[in-house]
Design a protein around this motif. Sequence first.
Motif, short mmCIF file in Angstrom:
data_model
loop_
_atom_site.label_atom_id
_atom_site.label_comp_id
_atom_site.label_asym_id
_atom_site.label_seq_id
_atom_site.Cartn_x
_atom_site.Cartn_y
_atom_site.Cartn_z
N GLN A 107 3.56 5.59 1.04
CA GLN A 107 3.53 4.13 0.94
C GLN A 107 4.23 3.49 2.14
N ILE A 108 5.32 4.06 2.58
CA ILE A 108 6.02 3.53 3.75
C ILE A 108 5.10 3.58 4.97
N PHE A 109 4.45 4.71 5.19
CA PHE A 109 3.58 4.84 6.36
C PHE A 109 2.34 3.97 6.27
N ARG A 110 1.78 3.80 5.08
CA ARG A 110 0.63 2.91 4.92
C ARG A 110 1.02 1.48 5.27
N ARG A 111 2.17 1.06 4.79
CA ARG A 111 2.61 -0.31 5.08
C ARG A 111 2.95 -0.50 6.55
N LEU A 112 3.53 0.51 7.18
CA LEU A 112 3.79 0.42 8.62
C LEU A 112 2.48 0.35 9.40
N PHE A 113 1.47 1.09 8.95
CA PHE A 113 0.17 1.03 9.61
C PHE A 113 -0.40 -0.39 9.51
N ARG A 114 -0.23 -1.02 8.38
CA ARG A 114 -0.70 -2.40 8.22
C ARG A 114 0.02 -3.33 9.18
N VAL A 115 1.31 -3.09 9.39
CA VAL A 115 2.05 -3.90 10.37
C VAL A 115 1.44 -3.73 11.75
N TYR A 116 1.12 -2.49 12.13
CA TYR A 116 0.44 -2.29 13.40
C TYR A 116 -0.88 -3.06 13.43
N GLY A 117 -1.62 -3.05 12.33
CA GLY A 117 -2.88 -3.78 12.27
C GLY A 117 -2.69 -5.27 12.53
N ILE A 118 -1.66 -5.83 11.94
CA ILE A 118 -1.36 -7.25 12.15
C ILE A 118 -0.98 -7.50 13.60
#
Length: 152
Positions: free
Chosen positions: A80-91
């Motif tokens: 979950q931490i890495f998925r959310r960090l990936f979303r931050v990169y997406g933004i």
Amino acid sequence: MASDPYLASFRPGEGFPSGVEYRWSNSPDEQAATVSAPSYIKLVLNWIAEQINDPQKFPDDEEDEKRVYSTPQFAALCGQIFRRLFRVYGIVYSTFFGTLQALDMAPHLNTCFKHFLFFCTEFALLPEREVEPLEVLVKPIRKQYFAAKQGK
């Protein structure tokens, strides 16, 4: 964030990669709320800090480490931490990349993202549905990763 007029100008649902909207919920029982991309980033980073600083989830004691780090719950939390960090990169890529280019910071972002993605690929931390919004960036990096792994 409130002191930055540009970041404060984003309305809920704005600033996300094309075709997606990340919503925020503090618990699985709570309905996810629509937030702006800058708010989402702030919420994610605060949430990650809370998780990492929680000794029940990331213990300092060696005995507790062995017990906690081998559980499915710990693996799920890390995912979950890495998925959310990936979303931050997406933004960051979809909304702020032009600004980073103007500041000559894009190469640094690209290098960080490449290493992040190599790690996520090695340990299968990102489901494909999460990767889709950044597929144009992810595909060549993964290709490079697999080529390097095969020694090409």
